[in-house]
Design an enzyme around this catalytic site. Sequence first.
Site, PDB file in Angstrom:
ATOM      1  N   ASN A   9       1.755   0.674   0.398  1.00  0.00           N
ATOM      2  CA  ASN A   9       1.242   1.106   1.699  1.00  0.00           C
ATOM      3  C   ASN A   9       0.091   0.174   2.060  1.00  0.00           C
ATOM      4  O   ASN A   9      -0.998   0.296   1.514  1.00  0.00           O
ATOM      5  CB  ASN A   9       0.762   2.570   1.579  1.00  0.00           C
ATOM      6  CG  ASN A   9       0.042   3.047   2.818  1.00  0.00           C
ATOM      7  OD1 ASN A   9       0.086   2.405   3.870  1.00  0.00           O
ATOM      8  ND2 ASN A   9      -0.630   4.186   2.705  1.00  0.00           N
ATOM      9  N   LYS A  11      -1.541  -0.048   4.698  1.00  0.00           N
ATOM     10  CA  LYS A  11      -2.540   0.560   5.601  1.00  0.00           C
ATOM     11  C   LYS A  11      -2.867  -0.410   6.746  1.00  0.00           C
ATOM     12  O   LYS A  11      -2.015  -1.184   7.154  1.00  0.00           O
ATOM     13  CB  LYS A  11      -3.779   1.011   4.823  1.00  0.00           C
ATOM     14  CG  LYS A  11      -3.398   1.895   3.627  1.00  0.00           C
ATOM     15  CD  LYS A  11      -4.556   2.621   3.010  1.00  0.00           C
ATOM     16  CE  LYS A  11      -4.054   3.451   1.828  1.00  0.00           C
ATOM     17  NZ  LYS A  11      -5.094   4.268   1.226  1.00  0.00           N
ATOM     18  N   HIS A  94       0.277  11.088   5.701  1.00  0.00           N
ATOM     19  CA  HIS A  94      -0.709  10.520   4.771  1.00  0.00           C
ATOM     20  C   HIS A  94      -2.060  11.199   5.010  1.00  0.00           C
ATOM     21  O   HIS A  94      -2.389  11.540   6.147  1.00  0.00           O
ATOM     22  CB  HIS A  94      -0.817   9.010   5.004  1.00  0.00           C
ATOM     23  CG  HIS A  94      -1.630   8.337   3.950  1.00  0.00           C
ATOM     24  ND1 HIS A  94      -3.000   8.345   3.956  1.00  0.00           N
ATOM     25  CD2 HIS A  94      -1.261   7.663   2.829  1.00  0.00           C
ATOM     26  CE1 HIS A  94      -3.435   7.690   2.886  1.00  0.00           C
ATOM     27  NE2 HIS A  94      -2.397   7.270   2.183  1.00  0.00           N
ATOM     28  N   GLU A  96      -4.924  10.098   5.272  1.00  0.00           N
ATOM     29  CA  GLU A  96      -5.758   9.430   6.284  1.00  0.00           C
ATOM     30  C   GLU A  96      -5.331   9.847   7.693  1.00  0.00           C
ATOM     31  O   GLU A  96      -6.152   9.957   8.597  1.00  0.00           O
ATOM     32  CB  GLU A  96      -5.699   7.904   6.088  1.00  0.00           C
ATOM     33  CG  GLU A  96      -6.514   7.491   4.860  1.00  0.00           C
ATOM     34  CD  GLU A  96      -5.998   6.274   4.105  1.00  0.00           C
ATOM     35  OE1 GLU A  96      -5.205   5.494   4.661  1.00  0.00           O
ATOM     36  OE2 GLU A  96      -6.388   6.120   2.924  1.00  0.00           O
ATOM     37  N   GLU A 164      -0.487  12.799  -3.436  1.00  0.00           N
ATOM     38  CA  GLU A 164      -1.667  11.936  -3.381  1.00  0.00           C
ATOM     39  C   GLU A 164      -2.928  12.777  -3.272  1.00  0.00           C
ATOM     40  O   GLU A 164      -3.337  13.156  -2.164  1.00  0.00           O
ATOM     41  CB  GLU A 164      -1.577  11.012  -2.158  1.00  0.00           C
ATOM     42  CG  GLU A 164      -0.376  10.092  -2.185  1.00  0.00           C
ATOM     43  CD  GLU A 164      -0.661   8.833  -1.382  1.00  0.00           C
ATOM     44  OE1 GLU A 164      -0.590   7.747  -1.981  1.00  0.00           O
ATOM     45  OE2 GLU A 164      -0.973   8.928  -0.188  1.00  0.00           O
ATOM     46  N   GLY A 170      -8.132   5.416  -2.953  1.00  0.00           N
ATOM     47  CA  GLY A 170      -9.112   4.366  -2.658  1.00  0.00           C
ATOM     48  C   GLY A 170     -10.428   4.527  -3.394  1.00  0.00           C
ATOM     49  O   GLY A 170     -11.412   3.874  -3.064  1.00  0.00           O
ATOM     50  N   SER A 210      -5.170   5.317  -6.316  1.00  0.00           N
ATOM     51  CA  SER A 210      -5.762   4.372  -7.266  1.00  0.00           C
ATOM     52  C   SER A 210      -4.815   3.936  -8.383  1.00  0.00           C
ATOM     53  O   SER A 210      -5.234   3.745  -9.527  1.00  0.00           O
ATOM     54  CB  SER A 210      -7.065   4.936  -7.839  1.00  0.00           C
ATOM     55  OG  SER A 210      -8.013   5.127  -6.796  1.00  0.00           O
ATOM     56  N   GLY A 231      -1.751   1.799  -2.575  1.00  0.00           N
ATOM     57  CA  GLY A 231      -2.507   1.278  -1.440  1.00  0.00           C
ATOM     58  C   GLY A 231      -3.129  -0.063  -1.778  1.00  0.00           C
ATOM     59  O   GLY A 231      -2.477  -1.102  -1.740  1.00  0.00           O
ATOM     60  N   GLY A 232      -4.404  -0.030  -2.153  1.00  0.00           N
ATOM     61  CA  GLY A 232      -5.172  -1.251  -2.409  1.00  0.00           C
ATOM     62  C   GLY A 232      -4.456  -2.289  -3.261  1.00  0.00           C
ATOM     63  O   GLY A 232      -4.424  -3.482  -2.911  1.00  0.00           O
TER      64      GLY A 232
HETATM   65  P1  PGA Z   1      -4.897   3.581  -3.085  1.00  0.00           P
HETATM   66  O1  PGA Z   1      -4.148   4.287  -1.848  1.00  0.00           O
HETATM   67  O2  PGA Z   1      -3.818   3.073  -4.005  1.00  0.00           O
HETATM   68  O3  PGA Z   1      -5.681   2.459  -2.455  1.00  0.00           O
HETATM   69  O4  PGA Z   1      -5.741   4.615  -3.732  1.00  0.00           O
HETATM   70  C1  PGA Z   1      -2.994   5.048  -2.043  1.00  0.00           C
HETATM   71  C2  PGA Z   1      -2.515   5.595  -0.730  1.00  0.00           C
HETATM   72  O5  PGA Z   1      -3.348   5.991   0.094  1.00  0.00           O
HETATM   73  O6  PGA Z   1      -1.294   5.640  -0.461  1.00  0.00           O
END
Ligand code: PGA
Length: 250
Positions: A9, A11, A94, A96, A164, A170, A210, A231-232
Site C-alpha cells: 500500500n 499510500k 483503511h 487512515e 491492521e 506506521g 509495521s 505500507g512503509g
Molecule cells: P505500515 O502501514 O506498514 O507503514 O505500518 C500499513 C498500512 O497502513 O497498510
Amino acid sequence: MRVPMIAGNWKMNTTVSEATELVNEMRQELDDIDNVDKLICPPFVSLAAVRELIKGSSIKLGAQNMYFEEKGAYTGEISPLMLAELCEFVIIGHSERRHYFNETGQIVNKKIQAALRVRLKPILCVGERLEEKEAGRTEEIVTEQIGSSLAGIDALNGLIIAYEPVWAIGTGKAATSEQANETIGLIRRNVAKLYSEDIAQEVRILYGGSVTAANATELMSQPEIDGALVGGASLKASQFLSIVKQTAEI
Ligand code: PGA
C-alpha cells in the site's frame, strides 16, 4: 490451501515517474517469485502507467480507495467502474480513510457492495485503536467492524480482509505474531458465523502494521496469517522483495 498475499500500500507516495522507477526496480524479481500473490497499490494517478509496466507479469494491481457511486456529479471522486478497467483489487476502509476522512462502517459497507458489483476484489481493513486495545475492546471492535462492513453481502467473491491494528500502522511497533494470529483467528470465526466454516477457511486474512523484512518470517509463519498489507516497507524495492521472498519460503 490459502495462497498467501503480500500487498504493498503505497499510500500518498510516489509521483508517476517515481512509481515507474519503483516498479522497474522490482518487477523482474517479483515476477519470478512463486507461491505468493504479489499486489501493488499505487496512487490512482499511477495506476494506468503501472498497469502497462506489469503487463504479462504475475504482479497484481490494486487501488487504495474508491467512491461507492458508479458515476455522476461527485467532483474529484473515482468510481468502481473506472477502477474495474484498470485493476483487480481495491483497499476499502483503511484506518487512515476511517479516521482522516470520516469513513463510517456504513460507508465502508456501501463501498464493498459497489466494488463487488463490478467484480473488483475488496481488501477490507479492520483494526482497533490503541485506547480500545488498552481497554480490552479489540474483540468487540473488530467484530463490530466485520459485521457492519459485510452487512447484506451474501457472497465474498474474492474479498480479502486485512487486520491492521491502528496502533501498529506506521509506528514501527508491529503486533506480536501471537496477537496478530489470535485476532485473525477471531476474525475467521466471525466469518464462519456470518457465512460458513468453508468460506471462513477460504477467505484470506492479512496482517498489516509495521511489517518489515525484519519481522516478516515470524509474522507470516503464523497459521492464521495469510499474508501482509505493507505500507512503509513497500516503498523500498529491497524491503518489499525480501518480505515477499520470506513469505514464499515458509
Ligand atoms: P505500515 O502501514 O506498514 O507503514 O505500518 C500499513 C498500512 O497502513 O497498510
